[in-house]
Design a protein around this motif. Structure first.
Motif, PDB file in Angstrom:
ATOM      1  N   ASP A 323      55.102  45.610  31.969  1.00 30.61           N
ATOM      2  CA  ASP A 323      55.159  44.411  31.162  1.00 30.61           C
ATOM      3  C   ASP A 323      54.131  43.301  31.547  1.00 30.61           C
ATOM      4  O   ASP A 323      54.280  42.195  31.006  1.00 30.61           O
ATOM      5  N   LYS A 324      53.589  43.637  32.551  1.00 27.88           N
ATOM      6  CA  LYS A 324      52.459  42.581  32.923  1.00 27.88           C
ATOM      7  C   LYS A 324      50.920  43.321  32.915  1.00 27.88           C
ATOM      8  O   LYS A 324      50.123  42.642  33.539  1.00 27.88           O
ATOM      9  N   SER A 325      51.014  44.379  32.399  1.00 26.17           N
ATOM     10  CA  SER A 325      49.613  45.152  32.413  1.00 26.17           C
ATOM     11  C   SER A 325      48.545  44.211  32.087  1.00 26.17           C
ATOM     12  O   SER A 325      47.352  44.277  32.551  1.00 26.17           O
ATOM     13  N   GLY A 326      48.747  43.543  30.951  1.00 27.12           N
ATOM     14  CA  GLY A 326      47.612  42.801  30.331  1.00 27.12           C
ATOM     15  C   GLY A 326      47.143  41.300  31.079  1.00 27.12           C
ATOM     16  O   GLY A 326      46.007  41.500  31.440  1.00 27.12           O
ATOM     17  N   ALA A 327      48.289  40.769  31.511  1.00 27.59           N
ATOM     18  CA  ALA A 327      47.990  39.757  32.522  1.00 27.59           C
ATOM     19  C   ALA A 327      47.382  40.152  33.602  1.00 27.59           C
ATOM     20  O   ALA A 327      46.337  39.424  34.356  1.00 27.59           O
ATOM     21  N   LYS A 328      47.743  41.295  34.257  1.00 25.30           N
ATOM     22  CA  LYS A 328      47.069  41.631  35.626  1.00 25.30           C
ATOM     23  C   LYS A 328      45.740  42.086  35.435  1.00 25.30           C
ATOM     24  O   LYS A 328      44.787  41.658  36.251  1.00 25.30           O
ATOM     25  N   MET A 329      45.261  42.579  34.170  1.00 24.78           N
ATOM     26  CA  MET A 329      44.053  43.149  33.939  1.00 24.78           C
ATOM     27  C   MET A 329      43.172  41.703  33.654  1.00 24.78           C
ATOM     28  O   MET A 329      42.186  41.764  34.396  1.00 24.78           O
ATOM     29  N   ALA A 330      43.525  40.639  33.088  1.00 23.18           N
ATOM     30  CA  ALA A 330      42.618  39.649  33.038  1.00 23.18           C
ATOM     31  C   ALA A 330      42.413  39.056  34.414  1.00 23.18           C
ATOM     32  O   ALA A 330      41.400  38.543  34.643  1.00 23.18           O
ATOM     33  N   GLU A 331      43.613  38.864  34.997  1.00 20.57           N
ATOM     34  CA  GLU A 331      43.391  38.318  36.578  1.00 20.57           C
ATOM     35  C   GLU A 331      42.340  39.087  37.466  1.00 20.57           C
ATOM     36  O   GLU A 331      41.620  38.520  38.075  1.00 20.57           O
ATOM     37  N   ASN A 332      42.470  40.476  37.411  1.00 15.70           N
ATOM     38  CA  ASN A 332      41.441  41.318  37.981  1.00 15.70           C
ATOM     39  C   ASN A 332      39.991  41.264  37.556  1.00 15.70           C
ATOM     40  O   ASN A 332      39.210  41.311  38.441  1.00 15.70           O
ATOM     41  N   ILE A 333      39.922  41.390  36.094  1.00 20.17           N
ATOM     42  CA  ILE A 333      38.581  40.841  35.754  1.00 20.17           C
ATOM     43  C   ILE A 333      38.012  39.735  36.388  1.00 20.17           C
ATOM     44  O   ILE A 333      36.722  39.756  36.680  1.00 20.17           O
ATOM     45  N   VAL A 334      38.511  38.776  36.011  1.00 22.58           N
ATOM     46  CA  VAL A 334      38.111  37.496  36.381  1.00 22.58           C
ATOM     47  C   VAL A 334      37.933  37.299  37.853  1.00 22.58           C
ATOM     48  O   VAL A 334      36.978  36.660  38.322  1.00 22.58           O
ATOM     49  N   ASN A 335      38.638  37.896  38.606  1.00 25.99           N
ATOM     50  CA  ASN A 335      38.653  38.183  40.346  1.00 25.99           C
ATOM     51  C   ASN A 335      37.555  38.943  40.533  1.00 25.99           C
ATOM     52  O   ASN A 335      36.563  38.151  41.633  1.00 25.99           O
ATOM     53  N   VAL A 336      37.080  39.755  39.909  1.00 29.41           N
ATOM     54  CA  VAL A 336      35.792  40.582  40.133  1.00 29.41           C
ATOM     55  C   VAL A 336      34.608  39.636  40.015  1.00 29.41           C
ATOM     56  O   VAL A 336      33.546  39.741  40.900  1.00 29.41           O
ATOM     57  N   TYR A 337      34.629  38.957  38.982  1.00 26.47           N
ATOM     58  CA  TYR A 337      33.362  38.319  38.609  1.00 26.47           C
ATOM     59  C   TYR A 337      33.394  36.992  39.626  1.00 26.47           C
ATOM     60  O   TYR A 337      32.147  36.754  40.207  1.00 26.47           O
ATOM     61  N   ASN A 338      34.448  36.301  40.009  1.00 27.59           N
ATOM     62  CA  ASN A 338      34.277  35.350  41.020  1.00 27.59           C
ATOM     63  C   ASN A 338      33.909  35.965  42.287  1.00 27.59           C
ATOM     64  O   ASN A 338      33.114  35.241  42.889  1.00 27.59           O
ATOM     65  N   GLU A 339      34.272  37.035  42.656  1.00 27.73           N
ATOM     66  CA  GLU A 339      33.943  37.774  44.042  1.00 27.73           C
ATOM     67  C   GLU A 339      32.381  38.023  44.032  1.00 27.73           C
ATOM     68  O   GLU A 339      31.708  37.637  45.070  1.00 27.73           O
ATOM     69  N   ILE A 340      31.879  38.608  43.019  1.00 25.72           N
ATOM     70  CA  ILE A 340      30.604  38.968  42.992  1.00 25.72           C
ATOM     71  C   ILE A 340      29.724  37.496  42.974  1.00 25.72           C
ATOM     72  O   ILE A 340      28.725  37.336  43.754  1.00 25.72           O
ATOM     73  N   LYS A 341      30.222  36.551  42.110  1.00 27.37           N
ATOM     74  CA  LYS A 341      29.190  35.083  41.984  1.00 27.37           C
ATOM     75  C   LYS A 341      29.443  34.504  43.256  1.00 27.37           C
ATOM     76  O   LYS A 341      28.495  33.573  43.689  1.00 27.37           O
ATOM     77  N   SER A 342      30.399  34.697  44.080  1.00 29.65           N
ATOM     78  CA  SER A 342      30.423  33.982  45.543  1.00 29.65           C
ATOM     79  C   SER A 342      29.350  34.522  46.466  1.00 29.65           C
ATOM     80  O   SER A 342      29.117  33.774  47.069  1.00 29.65           O
TER      81      SER A 342
END
Length: 548
Positions: A323-342
């Motif tokens: 029941d948290k699949s969508g929320a986790k997906m959004a967090e993970n996608i944004v996290n990958v973006y931020n990690e790469i841009k760092s």
């Protein structure tokens, strides 16, 4: 008098009726305006607002299996040319061609001659015709450039081995045979893993991590680098707009710093020839390793954290019972973006779901129509440069050995139809659940037309491919199956909300916070459409809304 009064009453009654009608009309007009304001346009308005940069949508083509123009069962360049209108109509901006240089294998990753086109695929004139036809359609060509190794049949390697067979116990001299410096040769009694004995002089071994038929190049050699630069310039002059760099993780085996340096050298060179040349490297590893390679000047790395069978998108869509699949997906996608841009603020994430090595996306998603579509929507609308493997837009199957992952493009149910290929040697027929292109093309709700609409939506809104993403936490808190991402690009904003569940979900999205007027566009998996009532938005099962 009575008559006058009667007339006066009639006039008053008529005036009252007129006023009532006017009031009702006014109310109706106001109500209609409110309704119109909240109405969702169900007719897609196609606008091509693409920017000519490196944030596009790329179509990966394996020529051998794509389209056959001459009836020999093998795909070729002329076959690809005949399908460029299809690729353009789908909305792609570039084509990544798997290796097409002369080779002894069906896959062509063992290059014999870097300056030629493999005769199975056509001629140099055919390639030049392809470039011209692509230019006319605004399509770039990215070349799969294999510089980690060559074929054992390459003249460089053959001459080096022949020379080694003549020196006995002596030491090789590159001034006598320059090609002996092109590869990693070692004089030893022991043959380590990833090494093979040299034919003709068993005292010497050569590095060949992938195959004995693919000897590794010595990328520390100045002569090798000069040769590679010469080859790259040759193909740039022929019209290539970018390079997919195979096996960059292995340039120097188990030595990431040296591999990163080699990647930087190559990308610096081609960017020096033309800053608009696009480079994307295959670094098949976890996010931490991929981040290291962003220390180079390479534009993109394929994102194995987001793509592939165990990537964020496939796991998120398949785990929708959580029941948290969508929320986790959004967090993970944004996290990958931020990690790469760092690591590199100029990094452009290489977003893919599947490719010629890992199998087909439809198989990862259990061949379920709604999952295949939602995963494609999330992939295509993610910030970065998006790569779609040929046939994934049809939901093609393909698993097991490599040949099966490179199945004939499913143009028609008739295997003998014009353009159909026979597939690689030892290919085993695969199940394609969703039908051929001929079956899908006129079906509004087919996988193919879902992909097409998703790509056209991406092309319509530059913010989608380039925007800085953030999680819409207040929306995700309302329902954990909602994957909600807001993007900003220059002075523009856009919101993408996906429903990762099998039932419609209603959420409240603040117009003040997210700066939108309405549901600008949407993606759905069937006839169920989204609805909006003020700030309340209902998203059908596995649907997506774009707020703008």
């Amino acid at each position: 008098m009575i008559q006058n009064k009667r007339i006066s009453r009639i006039i008053a009654l008529v005036l009252a009726c007129i006023m009532t009608v006017m009031m009702l009309a006014g109310c109706t007009s106001s109500s209609s305006k409110d309704k119109d304001k909240n109405a969702i346009n169900t007719e897609f308005v196609d606008e091509d607002n693409r920017i000519d940069d490196k944030y596009g949508t790329c179509y990966q083509v394996f020529l051998y299996s794509f389209c056959d123009s001459d009836g020999d069962g093998i795909g070729d360049i002329q076959g690809l040319i005949s399908k460029l209108d299809y690729i353009q109509d789908m909305g792609f901006s570039s084509i990544w061609l798997l290796p097409f240089n002369k080779s002894t294998s069906y896959h062509k990753y063992d290059v014999v001659d870097y300056y030629t086109v493999d005769p199975q695929y056509g001629t140099m004139e055919d390639f030049e015709a392809l470039v011209k036809a692509c230019d006319e359609r605004g399509l770039d060509i990215y070349m799969d450039f294999v510089i980690n190794h060559t074929s054992s049949k390459c003249e460089w390697f053959k001459e080096a081995c022949e020379y080694l067979s003549t020196i006995g116990d002596g030491e090789p001299d590159a001034s006598v045979c320059p090609y002996v410096d092109y590869y990693n040769f070692k004089k030893t009694d022991k043959v380590a893993s990833g090494w093979k004995k040299v034919s003709g002089n068993p005292d010497w071994t050569y590095e060949c991590v992938f195959s004995a038929q693919m000897p590794d190049l010595n990328l520390s050699s100045k002569a090798v680098r000069a040769e590679i630069e010469k080859i790259a310039k040759f193909w740039i002059d022929k019209g290539v707009s970018g390079f997919r760099l195979d096996a960059a993780l292995h340039y120097f085996e188990a030595d990431n710093p040296d591999s990163i340096e080699a990647l930087t050298w190559f990308c610096d060179y081609v960017h020096g020839v033309n800053p608009d040349i696009y480079c994307v490297a295959e670094v098949w590893d976890n996010l931490n390793t991929i981040k290291q390679f962003y220390q180079s000047s390479c534009d993109s790395m394929f994102d194995f954290a987001i793509g592939n069978q165990n990537g964020i998108i496939v796991k998120g869509v398949n785990n929708n019972s959580d029941d948290k699949s969508g929320a986790k997906m959004a967090e993970n996608i944004v996290n990958v973006y931020n990690e790469i841009k760092s690591v590199n603020e100029n990094a452009i994430d290489g977003i893919f779901l599947s490719n010629h090595d890992v199998g087909r996306a439809a198989g990862f998603l259990l061949r379920k129509d709604e999952r295949v579509k939602l995963a494609a929507g999330i992939q295509i609308l993610t910030t970065g440069n998006v790569f779609v493997y040929y046939g994934d837009e049809l939901g093609m199957g393909g698993s097991g050995k490599d040949e099966n992952k490179r199945a004939p493009m499913y143009w028609s149910d008739d295997a003998s139809a014009q353009g159909m290929t026979a597939g690689p040697p030892s290919y085993e027929p695969q199940t394609h659940t969703f039908g051929s292109y001929e079956t899908q093309k006129d079906d509004e709700y087919s996988v193919c037309n879902y992909y097409k609409k998703a790509i056209h939506i991406r092309n319509k809104y530059p913010e989608i491919g380039r925007g800085v993403p953030t999680v819409m936490s207040d929306v995700a808190e309302q329902n954990g199956n909602i994957c909600a991402i807001h993007k900003t690009y220059n002075d523009s904003e856009i919101s993408l909300i996906y429903n990762d569940s099998d039932a419609a979900v209603t959420v409240t999205v603040s117009k003040d916070t997210y700066k939108y007027e309405n549901v600008a566009d949407y993606l759905v998996v069937n006839e169920e459409l989204p609805e909006i009532d003020g700030e309340k938005i209902t998203i059908p099962a596995y649907g997506c809304v774009i707020l703008k």
